[in-house]
Design a protein around this motif. Structure first.
Motif, PDB file in Angstrom:
ATOM      1  N   HIS A   1       0.819  -1.214   0.000  1.00 22.40           N
ATOM      2  CA  HIS A   1       0.000   0.000   0.000  1.00 22.40           C
ATOM      3  C   HIS A   1       0.846   1.254   0.000  1.00 22.40           C
TER       4      HIS A   1
ATOM      5  N   MET B   1      -9.216  -8.611 -11.746  1.00 25.73           N
ATOM      6  CA  MET B   1      -8.603  -8.949 -10.468  1.00 25.73           C
ATOM      7  C   MET B   1      -9.431  -9.953  -9.683  1.00 25.73           C
ATOM      8  N   LEU B   2     -10.749  -9.910  -9.882  1.00 28.59           N
ATOM      9  CA  LEU B   2     -11.590 -10.869  -9.163  1.00 28.59           C
ATOM     10  C   LEU B   2     -11.496 -12.257  -9.776  1.00 28.59           C
TER      11      LEU B   2
ATOM     12  N   ILE C   1      -6.388  -4.404   4.526  1.00 28.11           N
ATOM     13  CA  ILE C   1      -6.555  -3.768   3.214  1.00 28.11           C
ATOM     14  C   ILE C   1      -6.608  -2.259   3.394  1.00 28.11           C
TER      15      ILE C   1
ATOM     16  N   PHE D   1     -17.401  -7.883  -3.535  1.00 26.22           N
ATOM     17  CA  PHE D   1     -16.040  -7.864  -4.086  1.00 26.22           C
ATOM     18  C   PHE D   1     -14.945  -8.373  -3.152  1.00 26.22           C
TER      19      PHE D   1
ATOM     20  N   TRP E   1     -15.572 -13.004  -0.595  1.00 26.46           N
ATOM     21  CA  TRP E   1     -15.322 -14.375  -1.043  1.00 26.46           C
ATOM     22  C   TRP E   1     -13.910 -14.604  -1.578  1.00 26.46           C
ATOM     23  N   LEU E   2     -13.068 -13.588  -1.544  1.00 22.07           N
ATOM     24  CA  LEU E   2     -11.692 -13.794  -1.990  1.00 22.07           C
ATOM     25  C   LEU E   2     -10.898 -14.493  -0.893  1.00 22.07           C
TER      26      LEU E   2
ATOM     27  N   VAL F   1      -1.839  -8.372  -1.720  1.00 16.89           N
ATOM     28  CA  VAL F   1      -2.028  -6.942  -1.481  1.00 16.89           C
ATOM     29  C   VAL F   1      -2.240  -6.210  -2.807  1.00 16.89           C
TER      30      VAL F   1
ATOM     31  N   ARG G   1      -3.475  -7.259  -5.528  1.00 23.72           N
ATOM     32  CA  ARG G   1      -4.808  -7.513  -6.055  1.00 23.72           C
ATOM     33  C   ARG G   1      -5.844  -6.637  -5.354  1.00 23.72           C
TER      34      ARG G   1
ATOM     35  N   ILE H   1      -8.258  -3.797  -6.912  1.00 29.16           N
ATOM     36  CA  ILE H   1      -9.721  -3.902  -6.819  1.00 29.16           C
ATOM     37  C   ILE H   1     -10.320  -2.640  -6.203  1.00 29.16           C
TER      38      ILE H   1
END
Ligand SMILES: Nc1ncnc2c1ncn2[C@@H]1O[C@H](COP(=O)(O)OP(=O)(O)OP(=O)(O)O)[C@@H](O)[C@H]1O
Ligand SMILES: [Mg+2]
Lengths: 354, 251, 297
Positions: free
Chosen positions: A145, A331-332, C36, C83, C86-87, C92, C94, C98
């Motif tokens: 990040h 990305m998903l 995140i 979004f 469920w991942l 990071v 990704r 998103i």
């Protein structure tokens, strides 16, 4: 160069030529303008692909490097030094005698004395490289990040600077940028009768840039980059100077972006703040992601396709939204990129079994 | 003169004194083992020696030269190579490519040479490939050369990791639990390999929980517990050391 | 500089500063439960303001704000469910991509719904010209609304994490997700709650500042960068420090204008500060390296 790589490149050349011939035959030469612009974007994108896919670093500031290149070249080749010369500025006189300047007349018939495009281009690209080096030393120490935000922050600063400074034309940007004569007879400009030549100039830049990068990833350095991306501590233990490799890759990709910026600016005759915008950077990242991150061919294919469609106005006023949606969906569902979607599913199924 | 000399090394993680004033020496050409219960600070000790973690205080000298504070890649280039407790193969690379990365310090080609594919770099590349193949031969795993390293069995990955670590011709090799997760046959194989490596004149420092392996192959043993140096000596001496027995029985 | 002018700048500084702090706390809440950084955090602020303005055509102001906050919370929850939930252990990179994608989509949708015009909620009390004099500075009553509402939110939030069982469960998840799951806490639901909570915080902030700063579809990115700067300044995950850091940034910005720093470069201050902090003290101005590892709301 292996024969496999050579034949792939030959195919690419054939494709580029084929596209031009098709537009010629079908009388759709007007496509060439957008194709040329697409090609220059691709030049930036393959450079970004090297940083993201091979060195494993995200950069949300690449539009910034594009803009530094484009703006500096534009500013130098449009800034009028004649008043200074006539005012008796001795250093302008000195520079004028060394041939760094060139005279022309503006759209309004006013005599101009500005920096020779080759000089401007070299200055723009080397300054971009220097900035990338200086920014890269601290920024590339960051991860995740922090790295994303720091590069985003860099991009925003560049955007603010071009928006706020008079010599960069503020909100209007810079227009009336002259053509860039690479060699006698080969001029990068937007003249309609020069369209085919410009298409091939762009293609030549892209293909040679692409070949250089293909060679690179196939070399000792490329292997080291992949190692860093895969397991940085293990790469360290193999004696790879990870910080230096990341930095050089970053600078190299900034140079690609700057060259794209310079050429596209001379081609389209101007540059505006939106070219430095954050949305542009995000778009480039999106395209690299769709292409599969660590795939130069993927980035090239997707860069060509999406940029061209976007320039054709296919997405209408949803242009940015389309790129946002593409980013999320990729990305998903296919973080390895669409071209490798199948493979990824297979591997995933494999893992679950085992 | 000792090849590696660790002196009064300290490392804290917050309140935890993970390495607490450890000193020992490793003589050239020998196999030395570091043992101790889980969490004793063995891996941390390795990380300090390799520069992967900064030490709080103390000194580490390699071939008479202080190396503490050097970057990991500099220490690797100076001649200390290592393997990891949880094998770290480079993903997406074949076994051969993994070993080729290990030859990094033995080659030069940089960005320009790579991009332009200069003849010199092409020759070098060929040499790297040949040498990597020889290393796979040495470890008797040439049949896996073109298979992605991560998809190999555990024991085979260990062997690739050995080859990768040996590629730089290191005078000193650090092995972190080389037999972890291996069955008894594979463990015996690893023991044989380590002795083979020693015979090539390479000094080995290893961390291992498998006592029979340690007692079999090491010339000397250091025992750590809670970051502290508890005992040091030949396998025989360690086996009869009351304090050591206490630590292991007390577990 | 006279005392009046001085306090004028101070008030301007803390008004903006506390908004940055609220955005930073929004970052922290999600960061603590998920690890995140939600790049769409600034968009919650925009959504809160814009929906409240739309509701205000039909509803009285207080009701419009409540509805706007609820809608934004709902959007926050939907985003998480659609979004994120469920991942399985996404990287990071990704997650960054998103959430950036989400912020673009939200912004573009806002552009299509509301256009690019600048709008604002009416002043909560009084109007543009009404003012109160405090310490010689004449300030708008809306400034007091901003300060009061944001301070209240910070206090309520810390009470929530200290005394309610939901708050404690979220905290447990932040400290050790696996252990919390073993104790029967549904960690996935906690993540949804954290998205709702930070969406709500952002929305409230978006409503109270709207009369002063106005709302526009693209206000999110700038706020997100500043909020992130503040979050990093305070040490990522540490919300009380974020308040202090937010006020600091707000005041620095206000005084940079005072000393004649060009307005166009105002954003550059925050970003340069961010870059500087990242390079020298990535664990924050107030934290130390070890404390930065301990997550605290
Ligand atoms: N990076 C780190 N940050 C904080 N604590 C750490 C870190 N690395 C190790 N530790 C702690 O230091 C202590 C020593 O760890 P270390 O991994 O060196 O033990 P070890 O002797 O290798 O154990 P094992 O036999 O299980 O491999 C442990 O309590 C561990 O939790
Ligand atoms: Mg260990």
């Amino acid at each position: 160069m292996t024969t496999k790589k050579l034949s792939a490149l030959a195919l690419l050349v054939a494709f580029m030529v084929g596209v031009q011939l098709t537009t010629h035959v079908t009388g759709t030469s007007y496509y060439l303008t957008q194709l040329t612009m697409t090609i220059y974007s691709c030049l930036l994108i393959i450079g970004l692909c090297l940083v993201m896919g091979y060195a494993g670093q995200i950069s949300l500031g690449h539009a910034g490097f594009f803009a530094i290149g484009g703006y500096i070249s534009a500013a130098l080749t449009t800034f009028n030094f004649r008043p200074a010369l006539e005012g008796g500025s001795s250093w302008v006189e000195l520079l004028n005698t060394t041939g760094l300047f060139t005279s022309r007349t503006s759209m309004f018939g006013e005599p101009l004395l500005s920096v020779q495009p080759w000089i401007a281009c070299l200055l723009a690209v080397s300054l971009t490289a220097l900035i990338a080096l200086l920014i890269g030393i601290p920024v590339l120490k960051l991860k995740g990040h922090y790295l994303a935000m720091a590069t985003l922050g860099f991009g925003i600063i560049i955007f603010r600077i071009v928006l706020a400074m008079e010599i960069f034309g503020e909100a209007d940007g810079i227009s009336d940028v002259p053509g860039f004569t690479l060699l006698p007879g080969l001029t990068v400009n937007g003249n309609l009768d020069n369209r085919v030549v410009n298409y091939y100039i762009a293609a030549a830049f892209l293909i040679s840039g692409f070949a250089l990068l293909l060679n690179l990833i196939d070399s000792r350095v490329g292997r080291a980059l992949r190692a860093i991306h895969g397991a940085e501590d293990a790469a360290d233990a193999m004696g790879i100077d990870t910080a230096r490799y990341k930095l050089y890759t970053f600078v190299l990709s900034a140079v690609f972006a700057a060259v794209a910026g310079v050429l596209l600016t001379h081609y389209s005759g101007g540059i505006s703040p939106s070219d430095a915008g954050v949305m542009k950077s995000v778009r480039y990242v999106a395209i690299v992601a769709i292409g599969g991150m660590a795939s130069l061919w993927g980035a090239l294919t997707m860069g060509g396709l999406l940029n061209f469609l976007s320039l054709r106005g296919l997405f209408g006023s949803y242009d940015d939204a389309v790129f946002g949606a593409i980013l999320i969906i990729i990305m998903l569902f296919a973080p390895e990129g669409v071209l490798r979607l199948k493979l990824w599913c297979k591997l995933k199924g494999h893992k679950e079994e085992g | 003169m000792a090849l590696l000399k660790v002196d009064n090394l300290h490392k804290h993680f917050g309140g935890l004194h993970a390495v607490n004033g450890v000193s020992f020496e490793v003589q050239k050409g020998t196999i030395k083992a570091v043992i101790g219960p889980n969490g004793a600070g063995k891996t941390t000790l390795f990380n300090l020696i390799c520069g992967a973690l900064p030490a709080d205080s103390g000194t580490v000298a390699f071939a008479g030269r202080p190396i503490l504070g050097m970057k990991p890649y500099q220490i690797a280039a100076a001649g200390i190579s290592r393997t990891f407790q949880n094998i770290k193969m480079f993903p997406g690379m074949t076994a051969l490519e993994n070993v080729m990365v290990g030859l990094h310090t033995k080659s030069q080609a940089g960005f320009w040479a790579g991009m332009l594919h200069l003849p010199a770099s092409r020759r070098e590349e060929k040499k790297i490939r040949t040498r990597a193949y020889e290393l796979l031969e040495l470890l008797e795993i040439t049949q896996f050369a073109d298979i992605e390293a991560r998809s190999l069995a555990f024991g085979q990955q260990r062997a690739v990791e050995f080859a990768r670590a040996l590629a730089s011709d290191p005078p000193l090799l650090l092995l972190d639990e080389p037999a972890a997760g291996l069955n008894i046959y594979e463990t015996a194989e690893v023991a044989r390999l380590i002795c083979k490596i020693q015979q090539q004149g390479i000094t080995v420092l290893l961390v291992e929980h498998d006592m029979s392996l340690v007692m079999d192959i090491s010339d000397e043993i250091v025992v750590l517990s809670f970051g502290q140096h508890i005992a040091e000596g030949t396998p025989r001496e360690i086996q009869h050391n009351q304090e050591v027995i206490q630590i292991y029985l007390g577990e | 500089m006279t005392l009046e002018l001085f306090s004028q700048y101070i008030f301007a500084g803390i008004t903006y500063g506390i908004i940055y702090a609220i955005v930073a706390i929004g970052f922290n809440i999600i960061y603590n439960t998920t690890g995140i950084i939600n790049f769409a955090q600034g968009e919650f602020v925009m959504l809160g303001g814009m929906t409240a303005i739309s509701f205000n055509h039909y509803l009285p102001l207080p009701l419009a704000i409540i509805c706007a906050v609820l809608v934004t919370m709902l959007i926050g929850a939907l985003i998480e469910i659609a979004f994120i939930r469920w991942l399985e252990s996404p990287s990071v990179l990704r997650m960054i991509i998103i959430t950036i994608g989400l912020s673009i989509i939200i912004r573009e949708m806002a552009l299509h719904v509301w256009g690019d015009s600048v709008r604002a909620l009416p002043y909560f009390s009084g109007n543009v010209v009404s003012s109160i004099t405090i310490m010689g500075a004449s300030i708008s009553p809306q400034v007091l609304w901003v300060l009061a509402v944001c301070s209240l939110m910070v206090i309520l939030l810390s009470l929530f994490f200290k005394f309610t069982s939901l708050g404690k469960e979220m905290q447990a998840c932040a400290a050790n997700r696996l252990a919390a799951t073993l104790c029967g806490i549904n960690a996935k639901n906690m993540v949804t709650f954290s998205f709702m909570l930070s969406a709500a915080l952002g929305a409230v902030a978006g409503c109270v500042v709207s009369p002063i700063t106005s709302s526009q579809y693209d206000m999110g990115t700038g706020l997100a960068i500043k909020g992130f700067t503040v979050a990093v300044l305070g040490g990522l995950g540490n919300s009380m420090a974020a308040v202090a850091a937010g006020l600091l940034l707000g005041i620095i910005e206000a005084f940079s204008i005072a000393v004649g720093f060009p307005l166009a470069f105002q954003d550059a201050i925050a970003i340069s500060l961010l870059l500087l902090i990242l390079f020298v003290r990535p664990h924050g101005l107030f934290g130390n390296k070890e404390a930065a590892r301990l997550k605290e709301f």
